[in-house]
Design an enzyme around this catalytic site. Structure first.
Site, PDB file in Angstrom:
ATOM      1  N   SER A  47      -0.944   3.487   1.455  1.00 38.29           N
ATOM      2  CA  SER A  47      -0.013   4.440   2.049  1.00 38.29           C
ATOM      3  C   SER A  47      -0.782   5.693   2.511  1.00 38.29           C
ATOM      4  O   SER A  47      -1.732   5.569   3.285  1.00 38.29           O
ATOM      5  CB  SER A  47       1.098   4.761   1.046  1.00 38.29           C
ATOM      6  OG  SER A  47       2.175   5.415   1.662  1.00 38.29           O
ATOM      7  N   ASP A 105       7.331  -3.283   6.452  1.00 36.70           N
ATOM      8  CA  ASP A 105       7.101  -2.052   5.676  1.00 36.70           C
ATOM      9  C   ASP A 105       7.994  -0.930   6.188  1.00 36.70           C
ATOM     10  O   ASP A 105       7.906  -0.556   7.368  1.00 36.70           O
ATOM     11  CB  ASP A 105       5.632  -1.645   5.777  1.00 36.70           C
ATOM     12  CG  ASP A 105       5.225  -0.624   4.731  1.00 36.70           C
ATOM     13  OD1 ASP A 105       6.003   0.313   4.485  1.00 36.70           O
ATOM     14  OD2 ASP A 105       4.130  -0.782   4.154  1.00 36.70           O
ATOM     15  N   HIS A 157       6.686  -2.167   0.817  1.00 37.33           N
ATOM     16  CA  HIS A 157       5.645  -1.185   1.129  1.00 37.33           C
ATOM     17  C   HIS A 157       4.317  -1.687   0.595  1.00 37.33           C
ATOM     18  O   HIS A 157       4.058  -1.652  -0.604  1.00 37.33           O
ATOM     19  CB  HIS A 157       6.022   0.149   0.487  1.00 37.33           C
ATOM     20  CG  HIS A 157       5.156   1.298   0.892  1.00 37.33           C
ATOM     21  ND1 HIS A 157       4.735   1.506   2.188  1.00 37.33           N
ATOM     22  CD2 HIS A 157       4.640   2.324   0.165  1.00 37.33           C
ATOM     23  CE1 HIS A 157       4.003   2.599   2.239  1.00 37.33           C
ATOM     24  NE2 HIS A 157       3.918   3.113   1.027  1.00 37.33           N
TER      25      HIS A 157
END
Length: 501
Positions: free
Chosen positions: A213, A440, A470
């Site tokens: 991320s 995602d 995610h």
């Protein structure tokens, strides 16, 4: 001092001198305690398979890399030693995103997923500057944060707009009052320099890195600043480094709307087993929109004496869309809220905001705000945000308002930002495997392609995972795991354009 003076990678050269004692400092590794309140509550991490125990330490780093001989701060580290020392490559450093997420708690939580990688690496993570057990940003106290997160973050009139702005100002003022000396120095460029100092202190010639991320943005900035020091690196759940904050927010609106649609379609496929009303995905989404509108007018019972507000419900829904594993909780929470019980959705919202069952907050949201606002130059006004509402509502009928109003979250921040978007070009770097997940919600799939291109030809190696949630490596997909393990363990670079499964 202005943030730009310490957080601009193009000033003062790519590798500012550090005092020799910092680069050669010796770490003292001890048994890890349980998480601090700043990291979130819990117990000390359990030993790994074979009895390997987690070890924790602190590293000294300059508060301001423009003044490397000046004040220092402590950065908290955690590691688990390689299970096959004879084949050890070095350290594999993880950042789990946020920004502001604690690596001290994150790495042990996901350790089973990385056990294969531990055969050849010491697994290492850290609490970034401003976060957790490291020198951290402190803002409001727990009761003040309860009030802050209960604010109506989708104001419908001038009174609600003023109340929301006032709440943001109180939060920013508290951050300045309690952590003013830190705020200019917690940006991503300084965190990238921390990574290179960490590489040296750990005794590694190259930084082997696994960024997830926001950790992909941090890794990209590191590769730009120190391309010759990049070892084997993987970026998973990739942030688009080429877009502005507005473009990133719009992408998230589309991403969470897509994830919600996938959730709703899955519910419909289960027929009578689905607890939510509606014969198709659009009708289920209409039910959710109606529920949020009802909560805007009248919050419902939540946990203890706390009510579930519209903003907290939206936050809880978004939290549950991060992983397909949470979909059953989302379905249950929506069904219960429709009946007047908002406890589960409030618990999901609390999880995102770093609040435990005893009402104690970690500093994850304070760190998140501080890092985002010192990185990003944009400072939206209320009129500017309102002008964008139609575009955001088109991108997401359910989440558009919430994500749009988030544009003003840095409007009251006391420290100026650094960039419109980071430079991640890294000519001369070793290959970096960049994995995009088509489902995602938080870091939409297009970001991986943008990151691979921005890193540069021969550096960014794009891999696609066709899945939900995610991130990709922790999804359990055997193809993704095989591709990543082959690169990190054996140095086998995948063919760019590889698709899993």
């Amino acid at each position: 001092m202005a943030a730009g003076c310490s957080d601009n990678g193009d000033k003062g050269g790519r590798d500012p001198d550090r005092p020799e004692e910092l680069a050669t400092q010796k770490l003292t590794w001890d048994a890890c305690p349980g998480p601090s309140l700043q990291e979130g509550t819990g117990t000390a991490p359990s030993p790994l398979p074979g009895g390997t125990k987690w070890e924790c330490s602190f590293m000294q780093a300059p508060l301001d890399y423009a003044d490397p001989g000046g004040e220092t701060i402590e950065l908290a580290l955690i590691r688990a030693k390689a299970s096959d020392p004879a084949k050890r490559i070095g350290s594999l450093v993880f950042n789990f995103g946020g920004p502001g997420v604690s690596g001290i708690t994150g790495l042990p939580s996901f350790a089973n997923d990385y056990e294969t990688l531990r055969t050849r690496y010491d697994l290492v993570s850290f609490d970034p500057r401003g976060a957790g057990r490291s020198e951290s940003v402190e803002c409001q106290d727990d009761p003040e944060l309860d009030a802050f997160f209960a604010l109506d973050s989708t104001p419908d009139n001038a009174g609600e707009e003023n109340a929301y702005q006032e709440g943001l100002k109180k939060f920013a003022d508290a951050c300045e009052e309690n952590s003013g000396g830190m705020l200019a120095h917690v940006g991503t460029v300084n965190a990238a320099r921390d990574l290179d100092l960490m590489r040296q202190v750990l005794g590694d010639a190259k930084l082997h890195y696994f960024g997830i991320s926001y950790g992909t943005e941090l890794g990209g900035v590191y590769a730009h600043l120190f391309p010759k020091n990049v070892g084997r690196a993987v970026f998973d759940a990739v942030v688009d480094p080429t877009g502005s904050a507005e473009q990133g927010a719009l992408g998230q609106a589309k991403g969470f709307q897509l994830a919600l649609n996938n959730f709703a379609e899955d519910c419909v496929k289960r027929g009578d087993a689905c607890k939510l009303p509606g014969g198709n995905a659009k009708e289920i989404e209409g039910f959710i929109t109606d529920l949020l509108a009802r909560l805007d007018k009248k919050p419902i019972a939540g946990l203890g004496d706390r009510k579930l507000t519209q903003s907290q419900a939206a936050n809880g829904i978004i939290q549950a869309l991060y992983s397909k594993e949470y979909w059953p909780y989302l379905e249950q929470g929506l069904d219960e809220a429709d009946g007047g019980d908002g406890g589960l959705l409030l618990a999901l919202s609390d999880s995102m905001n770093g609040r435990d069952q005893n009402g104690n907050y970690s500093n994850v949201q304070a760190a998140n705000a501080a890092i985002n606002c010192v990185d990003d130059t944009s400072r939206f006004s209320v009129p500017q945000a309102k002008a964008k509402l139609p575009e955001f509502r088109k991108a997401s009928p359910v989440f558009g308002d919430f994500i749009n109003w988030g544009l003003i979250s840095c409007s009251q921040w006391p420290v100026p930002g650094t960039w419109e978007h980071p430079d991640v070009s890294a000519p001369g770097s070793a290959p970096i495997v960049v994995i995009g997940n088509t489902g995602d919600p938080a870091t939409p799939y297009a970001g991986a392609r943008a990151m691979a291109a921005a890193l540069g030809k021969g550096v960014g190696v794009e891999v696609t995972y066709r899945g939900q949630g995610h991130g990709a490596y922790n999804s359990g997909d055997a193809c993704v795991k095989r591709v990543v393990d082959a690169y990190l363990l054996d140095g086998t670079v995948p063919k760019s354009g590889t698709v899993c499964p």
